[in-house]
Design a protein around this motif. Sequence first.
Motif, short mmCIF file in Angstrom:
data_model
loop_
_atom_site.label_atom_id
_atom_site.label_comp_id
_atom_site.label_asym_id
_atom_site.label_seq_id
_atom_site.Cartn_x
_atom_site.Cartn_y
_atom_site.Cartn_z
N LEU A 108 0.82 -1.21 0.00
CA LEU A 108 0.00 0.00 0.00
C LEU A 108 0.87 1.27 0.00
N GLU A 109 2.19 1.05 -0.08
CA GLU A 109 3.16 2.16 -0.03
C GLU A 109 2.92 3.03 1.20
N ALA A 110 2.68 2.34 2.32
CA ALA A 110 2.36 3.05 3.56
C ALA A 110 3.25 2.61 4.73
N SER A 111 4.43 2.07 4.38
CA SER A 111 5.33 1.58 5.45
C SER A 111 5.69 2.67 6.45
N ASP A 112 5.71 3.93 5.97
CA ASP A 112 6.06 5.03 6.87
C ASP A 112 4.92 5.35 7.84
N LYS A 113 3.72 4.90 7.49
CA LYS A 113 2.54 5.20 8.31
C LYS A 113 2.15 4.03 9.22
N VAL A 114 2.66 2.84 8.91
CA VAL A 114 2.20 1.63 9.60
C VAL A 114 3.30 1.05 10.48
N THR A 115 3.00 0.84 11.75
CA THR A 115 3.93 0.20 12.69
C THR A 115 3.37 -1.18 13.02
N ILE A 116 4.22 -2.21 12.88
CA ILE A 116 3.80 -3.57 13.23
C ILE A 116 4.44 -3.92 14.57
N ILE A 117 3.62 -4.28 15.54
CA ILE A 117 4.15 -4.69 16.84
C ILE A 117 3.99 -6.19 17.00
N ASN A 118 5.13 -6.87 17.17
CA ASN A 118 5.11 -8.30 17.50
C ASN A 118 4.79 -8.37 18.99
N SER A 119 3.59 -8.83 19.31
CA SER A 119 3.14 -8.85 20.71
C SER A 119 3.99 -9.78 21.58
#
Length: 285
Positions: A108-119
């Motif tokens: 989605l070309e949104a890596s700068d907007k999306v944070t993935i948290i490994n719980s």
Amino acid sequence: MAQTVKIISDSTCDLSKELVEKYDITILPLHILLGEDEYRDGVDITPEEIFRWSDENKTTPKTSAPSLTEAMEVMQPFVEEGREIICFSISDSMSTSGNVMRLAAEELEASDKVTIINSANLSTGIGLQVIQAAILASEGKTAAEITTAIEAIRPKVRASFVVDTLTYLHRGGRCSAVAALAGGMLKLHPRIVVVDGAMDASKKYRGKLGSVILSYTKDMEEDLKNAVPDRVFITHSGCDREIVEAVRSYLESLGIFDEILETRAGGVVSSHCGPGTLGVLFIAK
């Protein structure tokens, strides 16, 4: 004012519909495979149907991460709104769910907007982190601020549970320590603890499930007394009401928690742990 940061979690967080709505959390379902048939966790399959199938086929259902397309569809509206997004996934050692979310953000070309948290957790061990993130989002915190706060509490999440039957964990092969216990399979109720994102068997209990579950809960008394008082979860995969109520009464008697929340384990956790599983989950101070 709409909150800026959007909180998304995969379905393994085991939060009830009420909690999901209350905290404006969006859920991305994992998949459950019963033989050739594929279902979406929490959408078109119930734990009861999973147990029935599992017993009839003498095997544990397979579970798999959401598809890339599904992850993109869930994120897209919020990306288009220009919002920051934080996505929570089940422990990376248990599923590629987090990686699928990462790839979806890239697509989605949104890596700068999306944070993935490994719980680094499962079930409401994730849910505790998700709710905290949603509360911070509602207070107007940025994604960076929320991420920092979650990374600070993540090692303090205490997730454990007692299983009624070892059959499911043994069949599924998700907990290596269970293989060693399989000899006394029918009589033992091990306490399964999540440590560094993986399941391990610690104390072993014998006896009727009701007394086992209460013993397990009371054994945590010191830890519970040193817990963050905001909330504690009783999460189970279908236990007798009186067992659940006994745990609730005990937790109430401690006079520590502002909220005692009960949730049902979803399809993924139920698939791997089986019926009659109950956990008490909280965050240590």
